[in-house]
Design an enzyme around this catalytic site. Structure first.
Site, PDB file in Angstrom:
ATOM      1  N   GLY A   1       0.798  -1.219   0.000  1.00 24.33           N
ATOM      2  CA  GLY A   1       0.000   0.000   0.000  1.00 24.33           C
ATOM      3  C   GLY A   1       0.823   1.257   0.000  1.00 24.33           C
TER       4      GLY A   1
ATOM      5  N   GLU B   1      -3.832   3.541   3.642  1.00 24.34           N
ATOM      6  CA  GLU B   1      -4.040   4.957   3.923  1.00 24.34           C
ATOM      7  C   GLU B   1      -5.226   5.490   3.098  1.00 24.34           C
ATOM      8  OE1 GLU B   1      -0.427   7.231   3.635  1.00 24.34           O
ATOM      9  OE2 GLU B   1       0.795   5.574   4.370  1.00 24.34           O
TER      10      GLU B   1
END
Length: 208
Positions: free
Chosen positions: A108, A150
């Site tokens: 990510g 996030e």
């Protein structure tokens, strides 16, 4: 009865302070020496996209290294950069310097968190994601997986997000742990599962 002159009293006071200070210093040192070695974790991220040679890392100063990042492509986890393989091998070589070093890979980050919400929303896509992540772990010999989403339930770079991210994030981690435990039964090795968590109240509000 012994009487001390003011000069002698001052010397005695200093002497007593020195003894007391030495006592507490020795006690503190003894406590530190008796603390379990694995009580403290020192974790560093190595960014694969930076022009940096991982061989320069002093591995004795770290307990864990997270290699960042892997991306999510069509629901599967994979490395995207041509330099990833060489950098990962360089990091793994640090175990010769520190045999206790644990190396994880992070999925990510700020740019590549856009698909987390979509894959976490359904049981089928969570399983596909988790199996591919564990497969990547085995290919490179990592000690664990780090999830850097996030952010669940919030806007970041250009990520999809939904109110159900709060529950789905937990379900995604549960599926990852399930797939890691399957591998544990095969090779009798415990694999780590970690997350990069936000420190603000909004992150806390949107996660379990």
């Amino acid at each position: 009865m012994i009487h001390f002159k003011p000069h002698n009293m001052a010397i005695k006071s200093v002497f007593l302070i020195l003894i007391i200070s030495m006592f507490f210093a020795c006690s503190s040192l003894e406590r530190k020496q008796n603390q379990p070695k694995d009580e403290f974790k020192t974790i560093g991220y190595v960014a694969g996209y930076e022009n940096f040679d991982p061989a320069k890392i002093d591995a004795d100063k770290l307990t864990h290294i997270n290699y960042a990042f892997a991306n999510i492509i069509d629901g599967n986890v994979q490395f995207e950069l041509a330099t990833d393989k060489a950098k990962i091998e360089s990091i793994m070589a640090l175990k010769k310097q520190n045999p206790d070093l644990k190396v994880l890979f992070s999925i990510g980050g700020w740019v590549w968190s856009d698909q987390f919400s979509n894959i976490a929303a359904y049981a089928e896509s969570r399983e596909k994601f988790a199996k591919s992540a564990v497969k990547l772990l085995k290919v490179y010999g990592f000690d664990g997986i780090d999830i850097d989403w996030e952010f669940p339930g919030q806007r970041a770079e250009d990520n999809a997000f939904r109110p159900s991210d709060k529950e789905n994030f937990t379900l995604l981690l549960g599926e990852l742990r399930k797939q890691l435990e399957i591998e544990t039964k095969v090779d009798n090795k415990h694999y780590l599962l970690t997350i990069a968590a936000g420190a603000d109240q909004e992150y806390i509000n949107h996660t379990d």
